[in-house]
Design an enzyme around this catalytic site. Structure first.
Site, mmCIF file in Angstrom:
data_model
loop_
_atom_site.group_PDB
_atom_site.id
_atom_site.type_symbol
_atom_site.label_atom_id
_atom_site.label_comp_id
_atom_site.label_asym_id
_atom_site.label_seq_id
_atom_site.Cartn_x
_atom_site.Cartn_y
_atom_site.Cartn_z
ATOM 1 N N ARG A 260 0.864 -1.186 0.000
ATOM 2 C CA ARG A 260 0.000 0.000 0.000
ATOM 3 C C ARG A 260 0.898 1.232 0.000
ATOM 4 N NH1 ARG A 260 -2.134 0.526 5.318
ATOM 5 N NH2 ARG A 260 -0.792 2.339 5.510
ATOM 6 N N HIS A 264 -3.642 4.251 4.629
ATOM 7 C CA HIS A 264 -4.753 3.289 4.698
ATOM 8 C C HIS A 264 -6.026 3.937 4.169
ATOM 9 C CE1 HIS A 264 -7.294 0.066 6.146
ATOM 10 N NE2 HIS A 264 -8.020 0.949 6.815
ATOM 11 N N TYR A 273 4.044 5.067 11.510
ATOM 12 C CA TYR A 273 4.309 3.657 11.796
ATOM 13 C C TYR A 273 5.174 2.957 10.746
ATOM 14 C CZ TYR A 273 0.188 3.186 8.714
ATOM 15 O OH TYR A 273 -0.702 3.295 7.674
#
Length: 365
Positions: A260, A264, A273
């Site tokens: 990805r 998100h 993160y």
């Protein structure tokens, strides 16, 4: 891992990919150019949608950036009679099933609940609840099986189902339950996991102790990992799995190994993160540039073709932007539409009460 195009766009053959080579061999140069067109156009839709959300025109958007090949490759492997159950990120599969991108943006804008007829497109409405669509897909596949539309030998009748989900969804109980039902009933369903490495903010090592595709063995059906940024390999593997399902051989789990590239959703900040160096590595594995390099090197497409696709992408961007900005807001009473197939007296009474309440504000009261 099944791979047919390496990151440099070179055709490769391995022992594991040989089993699926026949499906790639059936593709014409026109098919391959069509793949490139699909990848490019759906990425442009994604880019425009992200920009529209940042400008306050959409409530949220779930980007597919980097996952185009996984979606287009599998979407193009479907037959018209097959049925797809998506999550909320399968914009590329929606494109392959003929859904106007404006239907997708209308949902994220909050003016419709999807806007397409699932029975017309054989593409279910988006599912927000993580993993729930795998049970829906398995139940639908069991229905096809009981209707006698599996294993007849009629290529225009035999059908299969495909269920899309991410790596994070594999931690949900619904997915395991779907695997159980599909395995014991030999249901004609393909479970297509787009492993984009991150369950929102949790990496793979926080989700599983073994490769995801190996989980299928515990439920009694095969699993395979494919390079999710290789549109040829994804198409070939999905084509094979769907043919197995249609012929009565039961379910398959496909793990498409991808990444990805974006957040998100537009409400997420991935810099909190993951490190940017990982993203840079995956940029070198870009699915569109990989296919473009292959087409150019093999003489299957020229500069005029690539320029024409870019021009079409520009036109599509205008369609998406103007169409989104001109979407009318729904009326309040439209929330009562399409709740039940037939007239329902309680719903009708509630609608009348709502309309009367709205009317009470007329005249400035």
């Amino acid at each position: 891992m099944v791979q047919m195009l390496n990151p440099e766009g070179q055709r490769v053959e391995t022992a594991v990919s040989a089993a699926y080579a026949q499906y790639a061999a059936e593709l014409t140069d026109e098919d391959l150019r069509g793949f490139y067109r699909d990848l490019t156009l759906i990425r442009r839709v994604d880019t425009e949608a992200t920009a529209l959300q940042r400008q306050g025109e959409l409530g949220i958007w779930a980007s597919l950036l980097g996952q185009e090949a996984a979606q287009v490759g599998s979407g193009r492997a479907l037959k018209p009679q097959d049925y797809a159950f998506p999550t909320y990120r399968e914009h590329g599969v929606a494109w392959c099933r003929g859904v106007d991108p404006l239907n997708l943006l209308g949902m994220f804008r909050g003016v419709n609940n999807g806007g397409w007829d699932p029975n017309e497109k054989n593409f279910h409405l988006y599912t927000i609840i993580i993993g729930a669509q795998t049970l829906h897909a398995t139940g639908y596949a069991m229905g096809i099986q009981r209707d006698g539309d599996v294993g007849t030998g009629d290529p225009d009748r035999d059908a299969a189902v495909i269920a899309y989900f991410g790596d994070g969804a594999t931690a949900q109980g619904d997915v395991s339950e779907a695997f159980v039902f599909a395995g014991v009933t030999n249901a004609p369903v393909v479970f297509f996991c787009q492993n984009n490495q991150w369950a929102i903010s949790e990496p793979n090592e926080r989700q599983t102790r073994i490769p995801l595709y190996q989980r299928a063995r515990g439920f009694g059906f095969p699993g395979i990992r494919v390079d999710g940024n290789d549109v040829l390999a994804v198409y070939a593997v999905t084509k094979h799995a769907l043919e197995e399902a249609r012929s009565g051989q039961g379910p398959t789990l496909i793990e498409a190994w991808t990444y990805r590239m974006g957040a998100h959703t537009t409400s997420d900040d991935p810099t909190k993160y993951r490190v940017s160096a990982d993203v840079e590595v995956w940029k070198l594995r870009d699915p569109i540039m990989r296919l473009k390099a292959y087409l150019a090197h093999e003489g299957k497409a020229d500069s005029a073709f690539f320029a024409a696709v870019e021009a079409e992408a520009d036109e599509l961007a205008v369609h998406v932007r103007e169409g989104t900005l001109s979407m009318p807001d729904p009326t309040g009473e439209s929330m009562f539409d399409h709740v039940y197939v037939e007239h329902h007296p309680l719903l009708a009474a509630e609608r009348e009460q709502f309309v009367a309440y709205q009317a009470s504000f007329d005249g400035g009261h």
